[in-house]
Each structure stands twice: as C-alpha cells, then as structure tokens.
Write a protein that holds these residues in place. Structure first.
Motif, PDB file in Angstrom:
ATOM      1  N   ASP A 197     -34.712 -29.261  46.252  1.00 48.98           N
ATOM      2  CA  ASP A 197     -35.272 -29.069  44.910  1.00 48.98           C
ATOM      3  C   ASP A 197     -36.526 -28.201  44.926  1.00 48.98           C
ATOM      4  OD1 ASP A 197     -36.636 -31.124  46.270  1.00 48.98           O
ATOM      5  OD2 ASP A 197     -37.455 -31.908  44.405  1.00 48.98           O
ATOM      6  N   ILE A 198     -37.065 -27.924  46.139  1.00 48.44           N
ATOM      7  CA  ILE A 198     -38.268 -27.082  46.198  1.00 48.44           C
ATOM      8  C   ILE A 198     -38.103 -25.860  47.089  1.00 48.44           C
ATOM      9  CG2 ILE A 198     -39.880 -28.937  45.641  1.00 48.44           C
ATOM     10  CD1 ILE A 198     -40.534 -29.189  48.598  1.00 48.44           C
ATOM     11  N   ARG A 199     -37.116 -25.867  47.989  1.00 46.49           N
ATOM     12  CA  ARG A 199     -36.913 -24.653  48.794  1.00 46.49           C
ATOM     13  C   ARG A 199     -35.945 -23.733  48.058  1.00 46.49           C
ATOM     14  NH1 ARG A 199     -32.764 -25.386  53.866  1.00 46.49           N
ATOM     15  NH2 ARG A 199     -31.257 -26.761  52.871  1.00 46.49           N
ATOM     16  N   THR A 200     -36.238 -22.470  48.027  1.00 45.62           N
ATOM     17  CA  THR A 200     -35.420 -21.501  47.298  1.00 45.62           C
ATOM     18  C   THR A 200     -34.747 -20.489  48.218  1.00 45.62           C
ATOM     19  OG1 THR A 200     -37.348 -20.062  46.994  1.00 45.62           O
ATOM     20  CG2 THR A 200     -36.880 -21.667  45.254  1.00 45.62           C
ATOM     21  N   CYS A 201     -35.113 -20.520  49.512  1.00 48.66           N
ATOM     22  CA  CYS A 201     -34.568 -19.538  50.453  1.00 48.66           C
ATOM     23  C   CYS A 201     -33.169 -19.908  50.925  1.00 48.66           C
ATOM     24  CB  CYS A 201     -35.503 -19.388  51.649  1.00 48.66           C
ATOM     25  SG  CYS A 201     -35.875 -20.960  52.473  1.00 48.66           S
ATOM     26  N   CYS A 202     -32.884 -21.217  51.042  1.00 48.24           N
ATOM     27  CA  CYS A 202     -31.603 -21.678  51.583  1.00 48.24           C
ATOM     28  C   CYS A 202     -31.132 -22.906  50.805  1.00 48.24           C
ATOM     29  CB  CYS A 202     -31.730 -22.037  53.060  1.00 48.24           C
ATOM     30  SG  CYS A 202     -32.267 -20.685  54.125  1.00 48.24           S
ATOM     31  N   VAL A 203     -29.852 -23.199  50.948  1.00 48.65           N
ATOM     32  CA  VAL A 203     -29.297 -24.402  50.325  1.00 48.65           C
ATOM     33  C   VAL A 203     -28.415 -25.121  51.335  1.00 48.65           C
ATOM     34  CG1 VAL A 203     -29.359 -23.511  47.977  1.00 48.65           C
ATOM     35  CG2 VAL A 203     -27.335 -23.104  49.392  1.00 48.65           C
ATOM     36  N   LYS A 204     -28.217 -26.412  51.085  1.00 45.83           N
ATOM     37  CA  LYS A 204     -27.337 -27.259  51.886  1.00 45.83           C
ATOM     38  C   LYS A 204     -27.708 -27.184  53.367  1.00 45.83           C
ATOM     39  CE  LYS A 204     -23.630 -27.111  48.491  1.00 45.83           C
ATOM     40  NZ  LYS A 204     -22.212 -26.781  48.210  1.00 45.83           N
ATOM     41  N   ALA A 205     -26.727 -26.857  54.234  1.00 49.72           N
ATOM     42  CA  ALA A 205     -26.959 -26.905  55.678  1.00 49.72           C
ATOM     43  C   ALA A 205     -27.642 -25.659  56.221  1.00 49.72           C
ATOM     44  CB  ALA A 205     -25.632 -27.118  56.405  1.00 49.72           C
ATOM     45  N   ASN A 206     -27.832 -24.656  55.388  1.00 48.89           N
ATOM     46  CA  ASN A 206     -28.436 -23.412  55.862  1.00 48.89           C
ATOM     47  C   ASN A 206     -29.942 -23.569  56.042  1.00 48.89           C
ATOM     48  OD1 ASN A 206     -25.943 -21.937  55.680  1.00 48.89           O
ATOM     49  ND2 ASN A 206     -26.210 -21.966  53.470  1.00 48.89           N
ATOM     50  N   ILE A 207     -30.470 -22.899  57.056  1.00 48.48           N
ATOM     51  CA  ILE A 207     -31.910 -22.895  57.284  1.00 48.48           C
ATOM     52  C   ILE A 207     -32.362 -21.496  57.686  1.00 48.48           C
ATOM     53  CG2 ILE A 207     -32.008 -25.312  57.993  1.00 48.48           C
ATOM     54  CD1 ILE A 207     -32.250 -24.290  60.914  1.00 48.48           C
ATOM     55  N   CYS A 208     -33.647 -21.259  57.537  1.00 48.05           N
ATOM     56  CA  CYS A 208     -34.228 -19.994  57.975  1.00 48.05           C
ATOM     57  C   CYS A 208     -35.664 -20.270  58.415  1.00 48.05           C
ATOM     58  CB  CYS A 208     -34.181 -18.946  56.866  1.00 48.05           C
ATOM     59  SG  CYS A 208     -35.296 -19.298  55.486  1.00 48.05           S
TER      60      CYS A 208
END
Length: 524
Positions: free
Chosen positions: A207-218
């Motif tokens: 709800d606060i990260r906008t770079c990735c969703v679900k299982a994705n990370i960066c």
C-alpha cells in the motif's frame, strides 16, 4: 523424485497448506517420521565446520552427475499423420527445484554441521537437536512433518535420500517427535524451546511501495527490509538484551530473524506474544483508518526508531513518491489534524498536480507557518507528522509467525524454488553495515553456484600451468569456498561460533553457582 518408504506416511499435496502458515489446530494429524535411528557419534568442536563427507556412499547413482544444472526441453512436434514436415520446437528453461540440482546442492554445498551446531549449541549430540522437528517439502509437494534426527550426519543422509525442495525448522519437543503417537497421553508431547523468530514480507508494504507489486522486489523497495532489520535489531539488543540475532534472506521478498539466546528460546507462547506486540506499532485497523495511535510521551523504542528511520523517510518520499497520486495525497491529508491547513494544502496541490512528494511534505510546515489556520495546534501537527513517518517507514511484521513455539520457519541455506536463490544470512552480531550493503538481487542462484564449482575445477584443478592465480590450497578447498556462498557461510559460522562459546560460558557459570567446580566444588 523421492518415494515414500514402507515406514513413512506421505501427506497428500495440499495447495492450501504451506509450511509458513500457522495452523488453526495445533493437534492436526500429520504423517509420522521414519523409525528412530541411534548414534554414538561425537563431533569435535574444531571439526564442526568441516563438511568433508563421502559422497560416493551417499550418491551412489549420481556421484558422476556434473555440477552444472540440466536444462529441461519442452518439445512440440507435428502430428505423425500430417503431410507437412515434422517441426520440433525446443524451449530451454531452468527448474531450480529439479531433483538433480537439489541433490548436488545438498551434497556439495549445504552446511549441515554448522546447522546442527547452531540448533544444538554443542558439538555433542543431545535431545536439544534430537527432539527438534524438521518438516520436509518433497519435489511432488508432499509435506512431511515431525521428522527428527539424532545427529547432523543422519539429517544429511535423510535429506539426500528424500531430496526435498525445501525444509523448515520447528521446536524442540518434550520427547522425540517420531514417538508422539506411542505416548499414553497426547498432552505429554509439547514444544519446549525454539528460537524466537520474526518474519517480514515486502508484500505487506504494497500500500506504500510503488516500484514493485506482489513478489517482485528491487533496490528501492528492499530499503524497507533494511529499515526493518535496523529497527528490530536495535530494539532486541538494547531493550531486551538479546545478543545472538541472525537475519536471513527469505530467498525472494522478505527477511527472517532468528534469536538464539537461551532466554529467547525458552520463552513461552504468552511471552512471545507480548514480545511481538512490543514491536507492533502499526495496528492496521479498518481499511483507510489510522495505523499509528501512540500515547505521548513516546516510548524510548519509538523515539529511537524515529531517529533511525528519519533519513530513510526522505529517501522513500523521493523513490516511492507515495503522495504523488491523488489517493496518496488524500491519505496524507487524512492523517493531518487541521481542516483549514488541509484545505490550503489541497488548493496549493491542485494548482501543481505533478508536485513531488518531498515538496508536498515540506508544504505542510511552510503553510502552517503562514497562519492559514487560526486554530492550528502545533503540538498535534508535530505528533501527526511523527505518526505519518512511522506509517511509511516502521517495520510491518507478520505477527502470527512469532507468537507460538510450534510455528515452523524455513531453514537458512535452503533454496527458494521460485527464484533459485539461496536463503543466505544477511548479518549477525549487530553489524548494520552488512545490512545496508546487502543486495538480494546479487544473491547467488543454486544453478550459478553449481556452475561455479565446475568453473573452479576447470580453471584451477585441471590447469597444468600455474600462472600465479591458482590458490595455494585449491586442491583442499571445500566446494562452498569455491563459490559466492563463501561470505554468507562466514557470517553463519561466526554466528554459530559465538553462540556455542556463550552457551559454554553460561553452562560453566551455572556449574560454579551449583558448587560443582571451584575451590569448594567436587568434580566427579
């Protein structure tokens, strides 16, 4: 694919039962483990990290399989009755949980002896390890609970025999988990000790990260994990006095904390629940409601956390832009205490729809100073801004994982079947520089590690000409030393060594206090 033997029941695959999910019913019937084995093996402390084992004994049919992973061919051919020429399409993909890959990984790279020493806290086998539950997920998704082993070698042999895609670690029970159905009273089978654990998953930040969703990370959203490690580690050490804290990468999008201090291992469920609650600053509540509701003056832990998180908050504003979109902007206004100030901010931002989040945050103070609100409570505004900073930076913990001793958690150094990355230690001993430097996207995959072993053999062991680059001890190096796992092994070995030394000192003090040593003591 491993098959069940005559003395083992195999649970049918269940899509809704995962090892990391807490059970609604602690008495759920699950498969028995194989019959107990006995051992008289003794392990010397100086040999505990030596993983030299005869693979010819354990890998009779696969010892000659190359380390480099196989490729699976998906072949599609035209119908044999077709008049057109046959066309074959080959798709080459890696399967990280391929049984051949996993067998090579367990045989060559998995640190069974250090794992044993960690869980046993002594080089000599004891009930602390023998009564420990392991749960194995086989390659066909069958899930075996209540497995137990008297020594690390028997654990290793069974892992190589069953070749699971992963396995979890549970508590030490009052009796051997294999024997639970032979007890006259089921109530006598109960968990005694287990490391205190915390689980953080980046999907809880969606709800606060906008770079990735679900299982994705960066790299940007991994910052939330770094912040979590720094805040919780400081609280566990400074507020509770815990010393032996290991942070482990989950293999995809999260981190696990293992606290191995005796005081932590012996916590009952009520105390574990209280400890988790101590760090539960974000309560959630109704959707859209206020997540942070703290009493003033702030608790010292919260004040310290705000100091740790302060620089990260501004990085989050720049990298995640949480207030850029309309819904993020409205969420920010919802958390501010003054209506007139909100109206002024809304008007200012309407005239500049692309205004960055960092500027919008600065606008709060700038407009407040202009006197747009005659009734503004500056203290309430300060407290609201503190709560906002905590909502966007404070750790989001999976509280259910740490509340019960019976909960199982994935073992360090297993391979995540989806990403192929090894669940490596991040840091221990409070070294936050390692936490800051850790990059999950550079963690080696199991297939890469096996290739590195082959490359090492080709470049150094089979190279007849020494150009000065061949390590002096190349022939005696263990396989893990030939790969990028080496620094992660060193972190784990350092953690285990300090834990064992601490346990030995504690045991010595207890004996002295009981009068079994010293000038007035009697030794037998």
């Amino acid at each position: 694919m491993p098959h069940a033997t005559a003395d083992m029941e195999v649970a049918t695959p269940q899509s809704d039962l995962t090892p990391s999910t807490s059970q609604a019913n602690d008495d759920i019937e699950l498969p028995d483990a194989p019959e107990p084995r006995t051992t008289t093996d003794k392990v010397a402390l100086e040999d505990i990290f030596n993983d030299d084992v005869s693979d010819s004994e354990l890998l009779t049919s696969t010892a000659d399989v190359p380390s480099s992973p196989p490729l699976h061919n998906g072949t599609s051919t035209s119908s044999p009755t077709s008049s057109a020429p046959a066309v074959t399409t080959t798709v080459r993909t890696e399967s990280y949980s391929d049984p051949t890959i996993m067998l090579q990984y367990y045989a060559r790279l998995f640190p069974f002896r250090p794992l044993f020493l960690w869980l046993n806290a002594s080089p000599s086998p004891s009930p602390r390890f023998a009564n420990r539950e392991f749960a194995l997920t086989l390659s066909n998704d069958a899930y075996l609970r209540y497995q137990s082993y008297p020594s690390h070698d028997l654990l290793r042999k069974d892992i190589l025999r069953l070749n699971p895609s992963r396995f979890e670690i549970g508590p030490e029970y009052s009796t051997n988990p294999r024997d639970r159905k032979t007890l006259r009273k089921a109530s006598t089978f109960r968990p005694l000790t287990k490391e205190m654990v915390f689980d953080i998953d980046l999907t809880d930040y969606d709800d606060i990260r906008t770079c990735c969703v679900k299982a994705n990370i960066c790299e940007k959203c991994w910052k939330f994990a770094t912040m979590t490690i720094k805040v919780l580690d400081a609280g566990l050490r400074e507020d509770f006095g815990f010393e032996h804290i290991l942070w482990v990468y989950s293999g995809r999008r999260g981190v696990h904390a293992w606290i191995s201090d005796k005081e932590a291992r012996e916590l009952d469920d009520d105390k574990r629940r209280a400890l988790v609650g101590y760090f539960e600053v974000l309560k959630g509540g109704a959707q859209g409601g206020k997540k942070v509701n703290l009493k003033r003056p702030l608790h010292p832990h919260v004040r310290r956390s705000l100091d740790i998180l302060q620089p990260y908050f501004f990085e989050i504003l720049v990298e995640q832009e949480p207030f850029m979109r309309k819904e993020g902007e409205e969420r920010l206004l919802q958390l501010l205490p003054d209506r007139d100030l909100n109206d002024a901010l809304r008007k200012k931002w309407a005239s500049s729809p692309d205004r960055p989040s960092r500027k919008k945050w600065e606008d709060i103070d700038e407009l407040a100073k202009t006197g747009v609100s005659k009734s503004l409570d500056t203290k309430a505004l300060l407290e609201a801004k503190q709560d906002i900073r905590l909502e966007y930076t404070y750790p989001r913990i999976d509280v259910e994982v740490g509340k019960k001793r019976i909960h199982l958690l994935k073992s360090p150094f297993v391979v995540h079947p989806g990403t192929g990355r090894v669940c490596v230690p991040i840091t221990c001993g409070g070294d936050m520089k390692k936490a800051e430097q850790f990059d999950p996207l550079t963690v080696p995959k199991v297939t890469e590690l096996l290739k590195e072993i082959d490359t090492f053999r080709t470049e150094y062991l089979e190279n007849e000409e020494d150009d000065g680059t061949i390590p002096e001890n190349a022939k005696s190096m263990k396989d893990w030393e030939k790969t990028r796992l080496r620094p992660y092994y060193n972190v784990f070995n350092d953690y285990v060594t300090k834990l064992v030394k601490s346990e030995n000192m504690s045991l010595k003090r207890e004996r002295e206090e009981d009068g079994h040593s010293g000038a007035n003591g009697m030794d037998f």
